[in-house]
Design a protein around this motif. Sequence first.
Motif, PDB file in Angstrom:
ATOM      1  N   LEU A  77       1.998  -4.765  -3.407  1.00 15.33           N
ATOM      2  CA  LEU A  77       1.456  -4.818  -4.762  1.00 15.33           C
ATOM      3  C   LEU A  77       0.002  -5.250  -4.674  1.00 15.33           C
ATOM      4  CD1 LEU A  77       4.298  -6.559  -6.798  1.00 15.33           C
ATOM      5  CD2 LEU A  77       3.847  -4.123  -6.556  1.00 15.33           C
ATOM      6  N   ILE A  78      -0.881  -4.500  -5.322  1.00 14.96           N
ATOM      7  CA  ILE A  78      -2.304  -4.811  -5.311  1.00 14.96           C
ATOM      8  C   ILE A  78      -2.749  -5.043  -6.742  1.00 14.96           C
ATOM      9  CG2 ILE A  78      -4.609  -4.020  -4.659  1.00 14.96           C
ATOM     10  CD1 ILE A  78      -3.275  -2.122  -2.659  1.00 14.96           C
ATOM     11  N   SER A  79      -3.450  -6.147  -6.964  1.00  9.58           N
ATOM     12  CA  SER A  79      -3.990  -6.438  -8.287  1.00  9.58           C
ATOM     13  C   SER A  79      -5.491  -6.674  -8.172  1.00  9.58           C
ATOM     14  CB  SER A  79      -3.306  -7.662  -8.883  1.00  9.58           C
ATOM     15  OG  SER A  79      -3.813  -7.938 -10.155  1.00  9.58           O
ATOM     16  N   PRO A  80      -6.309  -5.921  -8.948  1.00 13.22           N
ATOM     17  CA  PRO A  80      -5.913  -4.785  -9.802  1.00 13.22           C
ATOM     18  C   PRO A  80      -5.461  -3.604  -8.944  1.00 13.22           C
ATOM     19  CG  PRO A  80      -8.296  -4.939  -9.684  1.00 13.22           C
ATOM     20  CD  PRO A  80      -7.776  -6.152  -8.993  1.00 13.22           C
ATOM     21  N   PRO A  81      -4.605  -2.742  -9.500  1.00 12.38           N
ATOM     22  CA  PRO A  81      -4.049  -1.658  -8.691  1.00 12.38           C
ATOM     23  C   PRO A  81      -5.088  -0.610  -8.303  1.00 12.38           C
ATOM     24  CG  PRO A  81      -3.404  -1.434 -10.991  1.00 12.38           C
ATOM     25  CD  PRO A  81      -4.082  -2.752 -10.876  1.00 12.38           C
ATOM     26  N   LEU A  82      -4.843   0.070  -7.188  1.00 10.10           N
ATOM     27  CA  LEU A  82      -5.664   1.190  -6.745  1.00 10.10           C
ATOM     28  C   LEU A  82      -4.963   2.488  -7.117  1.00 10.10           C
ATOM     29  CD1 LEU A  82      -6.696  -0.098  -3.182  1.00 10.10           C
ATOM     30  CD2 LEU A  82      -7.930  -0.341  -5.343  1.00 10.10           C
ATOM     31  N   SER A  83      -5.725   3.565  -7.269  1.00 14.82           N
ATOM     32  CA  SER A  83      -5.143   4.840  -7.682  1.00 14.82           C
ATOM     33  C   SER A  83      -4.569   5.618  -6.511  1.00 14.82           C
ATOM     34  CB  SER A  83      -6.200   5.689  -8.398  1.00 14.82           C
ATOM     35  OG  SER A  83      -7.294   5.961  -7.521  1.00 14.82           O
ATOM     36  N   GLN A  84      -4.991   5.290  -5.264  1.00 11.28           N
ATOM     37  CA  GLN A  84      -4.514   5.997  -4.095  1.00 11.28           C
ATOM     38  C   GLN A  84      -3.774   5.027  -3.171  1.00 11.28           C
ATOM     39  OE1 GLN A  84      -7.431   8.667  -2.196  1.00 11.28           O
ATOM     40  NE2 GLN A  84      -8.804   8.302  -3.950  1.00 11.28           N
ATOM     41  N   THR A  94      -1.900  -5.725  16.307  1.00 10.93           N
ATOM     42  CA  THR A  94      -2.816  -5.707  15.173  1.00 10.93           C
ATOM     43  C   THR A  94      -2.511  -4.545  14.240  1.00 10.93           C
ATOM     44  OG1 THR A  94      -4.583  -6.744  16.469  1.00 10.93           O
ATOM     45  CG2 THR A  94      -5.240  -5.563  14.483  1.00 10.93           C
ATOM     46  N   VAL A  95      -2.414  -4.846  12.948  1.00 15.31           N
ATOM     47  CA  VAL A  95      -2.193  -3.836  11.917  1.00 15.31           C
ATOM     48  C   VAL A  95      -3.444  -3.746  11.057  1.00 15.31           C
ATOM     49  CG1 VAL A  95      -0.707  -3.056  10.046  1.00 15.31           C
ATOM     50  CG2 VAL A  95       0.246  -4.478  11.863  1.00 15.31           C
ATOM     51  N   THR A  96      -3.878  -2.526  10.802  1.00 14.52           N
ATOM     52  CA  THR A  96      -5.046  -2.295   9.957  1.00 14.52           C
ATOM     53  C   THR A  96      -4.614  -1.564   8.692  1.00 14.52           C
ATOM     54  OG1 THR A  96      -6.495  -2.159  11.902  1.00 14.52           O
ATOM     55  CG2 THR A  96      -7.347  -1.264   9.828  1.00 14.52           C
ATOM     56  N   PHE A  97      -4.942  -2.159   7.528  1.00 11.43           N
ATOM     57  CA  PHE A  97      -4.634  -1.561   6.229  1.00 11.43           C
ATOM     58  C   PHE A  97      -5.960  -1.075   5.620  1.00 11.43           C
ATOM     59  CE2 PHE A  97      -1.511  -4.892   7.049  1.00 11.43           C
ATOM     60  CZ  PHE A  97      -0.308  -4.213   6.859  1.00 11.43           C
ATOM     61  N   THR A  98      -6.048   0.203   5.310  1.00 11.07           N
ATOM     62  CA  THR A  98      -7.304   0.804   4.860  1.00 11.07           C
ATOM     63  C   THR A  98      -7.145   1.396   3.464  1.00 11.07           C
ATOM     64  OG1 THR A  98      -7.822   1.380   7.154  1.00 11.07           O
ATOM     65  CG2 THR A  98      -9.094   2.491   5.432  1.00 11.07           C
ATOM     66  N   TRP A  99      -8.143   1.114   2.594  1.00  5.52           N
ATOM     67  CA  TRP A  99      -8.110   1.730   1.263  1.00  5.52           C
ATOM     68  C   TRP A  99      -9.071   2.920   1.237  1.00  5.52           C
ATOM     69  CZ3 TRP A  99      -8.890  -3.467   2.149  1.00  5.52           C
ATOM     70  CH2 TRP A  99     -10.208  -3.927   2.170  1.00  5.52           C
ATOM     71  N   PRO A 100      -8.590   4.085   0.763  1.00  5.50           N
ATOM     72  CA  PRO A 100      -9.391   5.310   0.844  1.00  5.50           C
ATOM     73  C   PRO A 100     -10.329   5.547  -0.343  1.00  5.50           C
ATOM     74  CG  PRO A 100      -7.185   5.840   0.107  1.00  5.50           C
ATOM     75  CD  PRO A 100      -7.211   4.356   0.321  1.00  5.50           C
ATOM     76  N   GLU A 101     -10.428   4.590  -1.249  1.00  4.33           N
ATOM     77  CA  GLU A 101     -11.257   4.767  -2.441  1.00  4.33           C
ATOM     78  C   GLU A 101     -12.148   3.548  -2.630  1.00  4.33           C
ATOM     79  OE1 GLU A 101      -8.968   3.685  -6.264  1.00  4.33           O
ATOM     80  OE2 GLU A 101      -7.405   4.352  -4.854  1.00  4.33           O
ATOM     81  N   PRO A 102     -13.227   3.692  -3.387  1.00  5.21           N
ATOM     82  CA  PRO A 102     -14.110   2.542  -3.628  1.00  5.21           C
ATOM     83  C   PRO A 102     -13.400   1.463  -4.443  1.00  5.21           C
ATOM     84  CG  PRO A 102     -15.214   4.612  -4.172  1.00  5.21           C
ATOM     85  CD  PRO A 102     -13.771   4.938  -3.977  1.00  5.21           C
TER      86      PRO A 102
END
Length: 521
Positions: A77-84, A94-102
């Motif tokens: 759960l991400i707050s505020p939420p992301l669209s992608q 090591t785990v890398t979590f990447t967000w694809p949007e600004p």
Amino acid sequence: MARIGVVFSGTIFLYLLTMSCAQIGVPSGGEVDKVPPKIVSISPELGTTNVSIEAGGSIEVTFDEYVNVRGLSSQLLISPPLSQPIEWSIRRKTVTFTWPEPLAEDVTYVFQFGDAVIDLHEGNSTDNFIHAFSTGNNLDTLSLSGSVVDAFSGEAMTGVRIFLFDSEVLVDSITEGVNPKFIGTTNEEGFFSISYLPKGNYRVMAVDDIDRNYHWNEGESLAIYEEIFEVNGLDSLKSEMRMQETSSSLVKYFKSASMDSLGLIEIEMSQEFDKSDSLYVGNLNSYSEGENLWVWGNSIEDESIVWKGKDTLDVSEINAVEAQKIEVIKGPQGKIVTENSIEIQFSRPIDVVDDSLFVVTRMDSTEVEIDSIWIKEANPFSIEIEGNYKRGEGYEIMIFPGAVIGQGGQELQDTSSNKWSTFNRNELGEIEVIINKVGWLELLSANGKVVKEIELAEGQTAIFKDLTPGTYSIIWKGDSNLNGNWDSVSLSKWEAPEAAEIMNTKVKVKADWSHQIKWLD
């Protein structure tokens, strides 16, 4: 011979060495690993400000053991939420979590990973894996804490999830499964604290989230904090959240139905009625017991039977069967507690009773005067027979043909009899409860079945009389809204359960004893 001996000895040595190595490399048994993965390092660090808003940013987490990621789309759960959706990759530990949007500017982001990260072998998930950073100069640092206890025992509820929703979120949306904005988990003391909150107004609920889907499903325990709570700083709820077990409600429908030639409909239901259900039968009569429902009356073919909101049955489409004759299916037997009345149950609803065709005698054949006989209002299949049945004596009742006429004009054709005896007064005990509460007291047997219920009047003592020896529990249920019922927890109404309490000690009732208990605040 010597050379053979040397080779043999060497073979034994190699064999023992191999076995020893095998035992070291593959240990058998031992304790199962229950320790969750621990974070060794994380970047950006917790609470970092001025994080870049550009797409392709990431959180890089190194653990103390090899891990895997499961169900990230449902657990994160991400707050505020992301669209992608977030992307992830693993390299060694090591785990890398990447967000694809600004990301948005000047916002605190809170990542709540739930059970998404687990160790490689045992599937233990990380505890309270929450990460927060800000894309601006300031980080939201407000928090909300509180505690969750069992609605009856007051014991701390461990490991239940706390869900926070914006106050604008409708209860209907929560019921339908909208995700919470923030989450927390109670510790061993039932305490929780949710951090990195912005100032705002929130709905708060607690769920024993068995399937780990961030929603409440029927069958999962539930607690509701009724007030909208305003978070301004390091805040705490004003009162404990009281969690109650809920029943798992299967689909409700009419499983089968038949109507006999005299107009008595018998229906098998998928489950029992509960207090939230309602039944529509028009001008007909009805009675239910367990998962069975009976309906009868005049002009029955023109009616429909409606389990409101669940199922509808058209009477004209019900299969016809032969009428069952009226007969006794249950009467008093063995030793019974009551001394002044007995109950007889029949196979059809009762319309008429002829008092003269009932005879009660003692075991010495002396006839006992019957004071009155009536059809029970709560159960039209049963009659109650009141008389002076003295303590410690045996009795027999004879019911002669024509004694009752049931629905459809069916008359009792056969003579039936039942024998029973009553407990002596010194074989029974009683419990007197001195309590300054209003509502109800329920007395539960050792198997959890409600034996008796007493409505409390303010300032009056409650007495449970004529109890067979054994161990009992006592539950108090309040009625703060004065509607004549104890109301359980309800998500759809956004209501906590009314006040209730189970007495922390059980009562062992002995024969010929009166047990006085003071249950005071």
